[in-house]
Design an enzyme around this catalytic site. Structure first.
Site, PDB file in Angstrom:
ATOM      1  N   CYS A  62       0.884  -1.173   0.000  1.00  0.00           N
ATOM      2  CA  CYS A  62       0.000   0.000   0.000  1.00  0.00           C
ATOM      3  C   CYS A  62       0.915   1.215   0.000  1.00  0.00           C
ATOM      4  O   CYS A  62       2.101   1.089  -0.318  1.00  0.00           O
ATOM      5  CB  CYS A  62      -0.972  -0.031   1.180  1.00  0.00           C
ATOM      6  N   HIS A  64      14.458 -14.693  11.818  1.00  0.00           N
ATOM      7  CA  HIS A  64      14.075 -14.613  13.230  1.00  0.00           C
ATOM      8  C   HIS A  64      12.558 -14.717  13.432  1.00  0.00           C
ATOM      9  O   HIS A  64      12.101 -15.338  14.387  1.00  0.00           O
ATOM     10  CB  HIS A  64      14.548 -13.286  13.842  1.00  0.00           C
ATOM     11  N   HIS A  79      14.776 -18.297  18.887  1.00  0.00           N
ATOM     12  CA  HIS A  79      13.840 -17.706  17.919  1.00  0.00           C
ATOM     13  C   HIS A  79      12.556 -18.523  17.832  1.00  0.00           C
ATOM     14  O   HIS A  79      11.454 -17.980  17.759  1.00  0.00           O
ATOM     15  CB  HIS A  79      14.500 -17.576  16.549  1.00  0.00           C
TER      16      HIS A  79
HETATM   17  C1  RB5 Z   1      -4.116   5.177   0.875  1.00  0.00           C
HETATM   18  O1  RB5 Z   1      -4.163   6.530   0.630  1.00  0.00           O
HETATM   19  C2  RB5 Z   1      -3.130   4.872   1.978  1.00  0.00           C
HETATM   20  O2  RB5 Z   1      -3.663   5.235   3.199  1.00  0.00           O
HETATM   21  C3  RB5 Z   1      -2.777   3.403   1.962  1.00  0.00           C
HETATM   22  O3  RB5 Z   1      -2.207   3.103   0.744  1.00  0.00           O
HETATM   23  C4  RB5 Z   1      -1.789   2.925   3.012  1.00  0.00           C
HETATM   24  O4  RB5 Z   1      -0.635   3.700   2.999  1.00  0.00           O
HETATM   25  C5  RB5 Z   1      -2.297   2.716   4.354  1.00  0.00           C
HETATM   26  O5  RB5 Z   1      -1.581   2.367   5.295  1.00  0.00           O
END
Ligand code: RB5
Length: 156
Positions: A65, A98, A134
């Site tokens: 993300c 780990h 671990h």
């Molecule tokens: C989206 O704008 C953004 O919040 C998402 O891609 C991410 O970074 C969330 O943690």
């Protein structure tokens, strides 16, 4: 290995390099989307990949993300998913050795494609260290997880 991949619009910049790198390393990909830059909700994609890995449908997962943070928080809500947010090669190795992380989360607004490629190579070529301390620490996490998902009092 069979590797589940998932992206939101913030991680979409890493989609091509993730798929290409995994393919070049000889892995099969199960693609859970998204495929373009239209805004989507990252927990939906994290859940799909996390369930695929936790259920054994896939051996590992890669999520991206904007920061990798949201994907890692969401993926770790699925029992049996151990997701690590990674932005450097040392952490990539440690996550495998780990922590035995089975999902790697990347930030498309944090790292570039070449670093993503190196991180995936290091992570996938590193093996879990199953020696005493671990393994023991991972077992503690598994016990915490069982408490968490059973609704029992933590530590009992
Ligand atoms: C989206 O704008 C953004 O919040 C998402 O891609 C991410 O970074 C969330 O943690």
């Amino acid at each position: 290995m069979k590797i589940a991949v998932g992206f939101d619009h913030g991680g979409i910049t890493l989609r091509d390099v993730v798929i290409q790198s995994l393919t070049e390393l000889g892995h099969d990909i199960v693609d859970f989307g998204t495929a373009d830059s239209q805004s989507v909700d990252y927990p939906e994609y994290a859940a799909r990949v996390a369930h695929a890995v936790a259920s054994g449908q896939c051996n590992r997962g890669v999520l991206a993300c904007g920061t990798g943070i949201g994907m890692s928080i969401a993926a770790n809500k699925v029992q049996g998913c151990y997701a690590a947010l990674i932005a450097d090669c040392f952490s990539a190795r440690m996550a495998a050795e780990h922590n035995a992380a089975n999902v790697v989360c990347l930030g498309g607004r944090v790292i570039g494609p070449e670093l993503a490629r190196k991180i995936l190579a290091v992570y996938l070529q590193s093996q879990p260290d199953n020696s005493g301390r671990h393994q023991l620490r991972r077992e503690i996490i598994c016990r915490m997880e069982k408490d968490c998902f059973s609704g029992a009092e933590p530590g009992n």
